[in-house]
Design an enzyme around this catalytic site. Structure first.
Site, PDB file in Angstrom:
ATOM      1  N   HIS A 260       0.853  -1.187   0.000  1.00  0.00           N
ATOM      2  CA  HIS A 260       0.000   0.000   0.000  1.00  0.00           C
ATOM      3  C   HIS A 260       0.886   1.233   0.000  1.00  0.00           C
ATOM      4  O   HIS A 260       1.942   1.250   0.634  1.00  0.00           O
ATOM      5  CB  HIS A 260      -0.889   0.026   1.255  1.00  0.00           C
ATOM      6  CG  HIS A 260      -2.070   0.920   1.104  1.00  0.00           C
ATOM      7  ND1 HIS A 260      -2.004   2.271   1.333  1.00  0.00           N
ATOM      8  CD2 HIS A 260      -3.333   0.662   0.710  1.00  0.00           C
ATOM      9  CE1 HIS A 260      -3.194   2.807   1.117  1.00  0.00           C
ATOM     10  NE2 HIS A 260      -4.017   1.861   0.735  1.00  0.00           N
TER      11      HIS A 260
ATOM     12  N   ASP B  59      -7.915  -5.430   0.020  1.00  0.00           N
ATOM     13  CA  ASP B  59      -8.368  -6.321  -1.058  1.00  0.00           C
ATOM     14  C   ASP B  59      -7.999  -7.773  -0.821  1.00  0.00           C
ATOM     15  O   ASP B  59      -8.397  -8.640  -1.592  1.00  0.00           O
ATOM     16  CB  ASP B  59      -7.769  -5.838  -2.387  1.00  0.00           C
ATOM     17  CG  ASP B  59      -8.332  -4.480  -2.764  1.00  0.00           C
ATOM     18  OD1 ASP B  59      -7.553  -3.526  -2.890  1.00  0.00           O
ATOM     19  OD2 ASP B  59      -9.566  -4.379  -2.869  1.00  0.00           O
TER      20      ASP B  59
HETATM   21  C1  SDX Z   1      -6.262  -0.068  -2.893  1.00  0.00           C
HETATM   22  O1  SDX Z   1      -4.509   4.457  -2.150  1.00  0.00           O
HETATM   23  C2  SDX Z   1      -5.412   3.857  -1.490  1.00  0.00           C
HETATM   24  O2  SDX Z   1      -5.793   4.231  -0.416  1.00  0.00           O
HETATM   25  C3  SDX Z   1      -6.024   2.626  -2.213  1.00  0.00           C
HETATM   26  C4  SDX Z   1      -7.008   1.805  -1.405  1.00  0.00           C
HETATM   27  C5  SDX Z   1      -8.279   2.568  -1.120  1.00  0.00           C
HETATM   28  O3  SDX Z   1      -9.015   2.174  -0.194  1.00  0.00           O
HETATM   29  O4  SDX Z   1      -8.616   3.479  -1.937  1.00  0.00           O
HETATM   30  O5  SDX Z   1      -6.428   1.399  -0.180  1.00  0.00           O
HETATM   31  C6  SDX Z   1      -7.405   0.562  -2.195  1.00  0.00           C
HETATM   32  O6  SDX Z   1      -6.045   0.248  -4.037  1.00  0.00           O
HETATM   33  C7  SDX Z   1      -5.372  -1.026  -2.142  1.00  0.00           C
HETATM   34  C8  SDX Z   1      -4.169  -1.520  -2.992  1.00  0.00           C
HETATM   35  C9  SDX Z   1      -4.651  -2.655  -3.908  1.00  0.00           C
HETATM   36  N1  SDX Z   1      -3.622  -3.008  -4.874  1.00  0.00           N
HETATM   37  C10 SDX Z   1      -2.962  -4.198  -4.793  1.00  0.00           C
HETATM   38  O7  SDX Z   1      -3.095  -4.994  -3.872  1.00  0.00           O
HETATM   39  C11 SDX Z   1      -2.037  -4.472  -5.964  1.00  0.00           C
HETATM   40  C12 SDX Z   1      -0.682  -5.001  -5.449  1.00  0.00           C
HETATM   41  N2  SDX Z   1      -0.022  -3.892  -4.738  1.00  0.00           N
HETATM   42  C13 SDX Z   1       0.966  -3.111  -5.497  1.00  0.00           C
HETATM   43  O8  SDX Z   1       0.582  -2.881  -6.828  1.00  0.00           O
HETATM   44  C14 SDX Z   1       1.418  -1.870  -4.712  1.00  0.00           C
HETATM   45  O9  SDX Z   1       1.698  -2.277  -3.441  1.00  0.00           O
HETATM   46  C15 SDX Z   1       0.529  -0.651  -4.637  1.00  0.00           C
HETATM   47  C16 SDX Z   1       0.094  -0.178  -5.980  1.00  0.00           C
HETATM   48  C17 SDX Z   1      -0.675  -0.925  -3.814  1.00  0.00           C
HETATM   49  C18 SDX Z   1       1.340   0.461  -3.952  1.00  0.00           C
HETATM   50  O10 SDX Z   1       2.325   0.794  -4.817  1.00  0.00           O
HETATM   51  P1  SDX Z   1       3.411   1.931  -4.414  1.00  0.00           P
HETATM   52  O11 SDX Z   1       3.113   2.599  -3.158  1.00  0.00           O
HETATM   53  O12 SDX Z   1       3.612   2.784  -5.605  1.00  0.00           O
HETATM   54  O13 SDX Z   1       4.660   1.079  -4.062  1.00  0.00           O
HETATM   55  P2  SDX Z   1       5.704   0.660  -5.125  1.00  0.00           P
HETATM   56  O14 SDX Z   1       4.991   0.122  -6.320  1.00  0.00           O
HETATM   57  O15 SDX Z   1       6.653   1.780  -5.324  1.00  0.00           O
HETATM   58  O16 SDX Z   1       6.389  -0.557  -4.386  1.00  0.00           O
HETATM   59  C19 SDX Z   1       7.445  -0.310  -3.468  1.00  0.00           C
HETATM   60  C20 SDX Z   1       8.325  -1.548  -3.593  1.00  0.00           C
HETATM   61  C21 SDX Z   1       8.674  -1.876  -5.040  1.00  0.00           C
HETATM   62  O17 SDX Z   1       9.917  -2.547  -5.025  1.00  0.00           O
HETATM   63  P3  SDX Z   1      11.250  -1.631  -5.423  1.00  0.00           P
HETATM   64  O18 SDX Z   1      10.974  -1.039  -6.792  1.00  0.00           O
HETATM   65  O19 SDX Z   1      11.364  -0.602  -4.322  1.00  0.00           O
HETATM   66  O20 SDX Z   1      12.371  -2.656  -5.433  1.00  0.00           O
HETATM   67  O21 SDX Z   1       7.589  -2.698  -3.102  1.00  0.00           O
HETATM   68  C22 SDX Z   1       7.394  -3.633  -4.163  1.00  0.00           C
HETATM   69  C23 SDX Z   1       7.649  -2.898  -5.458  1.00  0.00           C
HETATM   70  O22 SDX Z   1       8.137  -3.809  -6.438  1.00  0.00           O
HETATM   71  N3  SDX Z   1       6.002  -4.045  -4.071  1.00  0.00           N
HETATM   72  C24 SDX Z   1       5.586  -5.304  -4.212  1.00  0.00           C
HETATM   73  C25 SDX Z   1       4.188  -5.248  -4.023  1.00  0.00           C
HETATM   74  N4  SDX Z   1       3.810  -3.992  -3.801  1.00  0.00           N
HETATM   75  C26 SDX Z   1       4.933  -3.246  -3.833  1.00  0.00           C
HETATM   76  N5  SDX Z   1       6.249  -6.444  -4.483  1.00  0.00           N
HETATM   77  C27 SDX Z   1       5.481  -7.563  -4.557  1.00  0.00           C
HETATM   78  N6  SDX Z   1       4.148  -7.615  -4.375  1.00  0.00           N
HETATM   79  C28 SDX Z   1       3.466  -6.474  -4.115  1.00  0.00           C
HETATM   80  N7  SDX Z   1       2.143  -6.493  -3.951  1.00  0.00           N
END
Ligand code: SDX
Length: 431
Positions: A308, A366
């Site tokens: 998140h 989720d």
């Molecule tokens: C919702 O914003 C909100 O409030 C949203 C929400 C709401 O109520 O409105 O809470 C609802 O959208 C919840 C999130 C649902 N999405 C998912 O579950 C999809 C999987 N999650 C990822 O796509 C990700 O965690 C996000 C999109 C939720 C957050 O992305 P960020 O904050 O931009 O973080 P990032 O992509 O920069 O990740 C940071 C690091 C990265 O690694 P590095 O590039 O630093 O090496 O963490 C890793 C990412 O690769 N990472 C993950 C991961 N999520 C982040 N690695 C593996 N699995 C994951 N799920």
């Protein structure tokens, strides 16, 4: 927003600029950069808005470090266990918990706006039966502006109020119609003798051929899912609604834009993607394979339902949903649901893995919602429409706050331009 007279000094090209600092009632201070470009001729750069406050708000606060979520100051776990969705809607819309009279009046207004204009039924016939219900939802909600002209003038507080109640009341009806259309069953009209959650379940699962009794346990679980998804600060879809509304677009068009944004698998579409991932994993012995893929930088795969932007501790909504999942599946007699076992083992494995610990990746809202929704009988394609109908009150509350703000102006970000500088056109024979 308290003007503390604190300032930050920016030194640039031998000049100093004082940036005012505002201190919130909770959360980090903000630097006021509204005059930065005029004074210093530079932009700030923040794709994805990781360090940018787009507005001030009094509606919802998240402490990502503590895993805390407050709606008008009330913790989400208290609201989920002691309140109910329409009371939370009232709180988000008007800022205070309602008196018994205020709540009764609000519930009556919502109940009596749940039907849609009969001609809107025709919109559904234009879609293929196998259309994703989110496609139908985006289309039909946007089309509401073609029917409810008497609540599209956003400068009129009364029309804003009517549009708010209409959207909260009609989204469940439209979502249920999208579901019925997708399975070839007749639409079911809303019933005024049922509460909000029971009405939605009845519109989704009853058929003309027999009486459908709403299970109060499922209705309570449904209401809790609505409450847990109601609002969440300036997330992507809420920011979309704010930006769309900043041009003066009518609320139906703006909410349709929010629904479109929510659809993405990185946002509200994650509940469907998460359940599909759990089904692909299939059994606990395949979990290490998927954990490895999630950590592999060469593999675009991510653990859906994990991570998140704000929560760097567990998502308090996931905690409540995990408890609900246990309760609902036990009550439905499917407590040994293999998907729930995979989900719990996946959570345990990931939370003990150095990669996920270091990146502070926890289950989000989720992760468990899809398991409950599937156990309740919904297809995965209905998970995000349910998120959308739940979040409508949050979008509307943030929209009302923005429209009522005298500082409200059209949102128009700038850019870091890396393209070609000016050059002359060349005729095709010279290329
Ligand atoms: C919702 O914003 C909100 O409030 C949203 C929400 C709401 O109520 O409105 O809470 C609802 O959208 C919840 C999130 C649902 N999405 C998912 O579950 C999809 C999987 N999650 C990822 O796509 C990700 O965690 C996000 C999109 C939720 C957050 O992305 P960020 O904050 O931009 O973080 P990032 O992509 O920069 O990740 C940071 C690091 C990265 O690694 P590095 O590039 O630093 O090496 O963490 C890793 C990412 O690769 N990472 C993950 C991961 N999520 C982040 N690695 C593996 N699995 C994951 N799920």
């Amino acid at each position: 927003m308290t003007d503390t007279q604190k300032t930050a000094t920016l030194s640039l090209d031998g000049k100093s600029y004082e940036l005012p600092i505002f201190s919130p009632t909770a959360g980090p201070d903000v630097l006021d950069i509204r005059k930065l470009y005029a004074q210093a001729g530079v932009f700030t750069y923040d794709p994805g808005f990781t360090s940018t406050a787009s507005c001030d708000s009094t509606i919802t606060f998240i402490d990502g470090g503590k895993g805390e979520l407050l709606h008008r100051g009330y913790p989400i776990d208290q609201l989920a266990s002691q309140s109910h969705y329409l009371e939370v809607c009232y709180l988000l819309l008007y800022g205070e918990l309602p008196s018994a009279t205020q709540l009764e009046d609000f519930e009556n207004r919502v109940t009596r706006h749940t039907m849609v204009h009969e001609q809107m039924h025709n919109f559904f016939r234009g879609f293929r039966r196998d259309a994703h219900p989110m496609a139908t939802l985006v289309g039909v909600v946007g089309a509401m502006s073609a029917f409810y002209h008497d609540s599209t003038d956003i400068s009129d507080p009364w029309q804003r109020e009517v549009a708010s109640v209409r959207l909260i009341a009609k989204l469940p009806t439209i979502a249920a119609m999208a579901y019925k259309y997708s399975i070839g069953q007749p639409f079911v009209y809303p019933r005024n003798d049922l509460d909000y959650a029971a009405n939605f379940l009845h519109m989704c699962f009853s058929v003309p051929a027999e009486e459908y009794q709403v299970d109060p346990i499922l209705s309570r679980a449904m209401d809790r899912i609505f409450t847990l998804h109601a609002d969440h600060e300036q997330n992507a879809s809420t920011s979309t609604v704010r930006l769309a509304s900043s041009s003066g677009a009518n609320p139906f068009a703006a909410i349709a834009a929010g629904i479109a944004c929510l659809w993405g698998p990185a946002h509200g579409g994650a509940n469907q993607a998460c359940l599909e991932m759990l089904k692909e994993i299939g059994s606990v012995d395949r979990i290490p394979e998927f954990i490895a893929r999630a950590k592999d930088k060469e593999d675009p795969f991510r653990l859906m339902g994990f991570g998140h932007r704000v929560y760097k501790n567990t998502d308090p909504r996931a905690t409540v949903l995990k408890q609900s999942a246990d309760e609902v599946l036990e009550l439905l007699g499917v407590e040994d649901n293999p998907l729930l076992q995979v989900a719990k083992e996946l959570e345990r494995t990931a939370l003990n893995d150095p990669y996920f610990k270091e990146k502070k990746l926890f289950p989000n809202v989720d992760f468990y919602s899809g398991i409950i929704l599937e156990a309740m009988g919904f297809p995965t394609s209905m998970f995000t429409p349910i998120f959308a109908l739940s979040r409508t009150v949050g979008w509307i509350s943030q929209w009302k706050e923005m429209i009522a703000d005298p500082q409200n102006k059209i949102g128009r970000p700038r850019q870091l331009y890396l393209g070609e500088t000016a050059r002359d056109y060349s005729d095709i024979e010279n290329r």
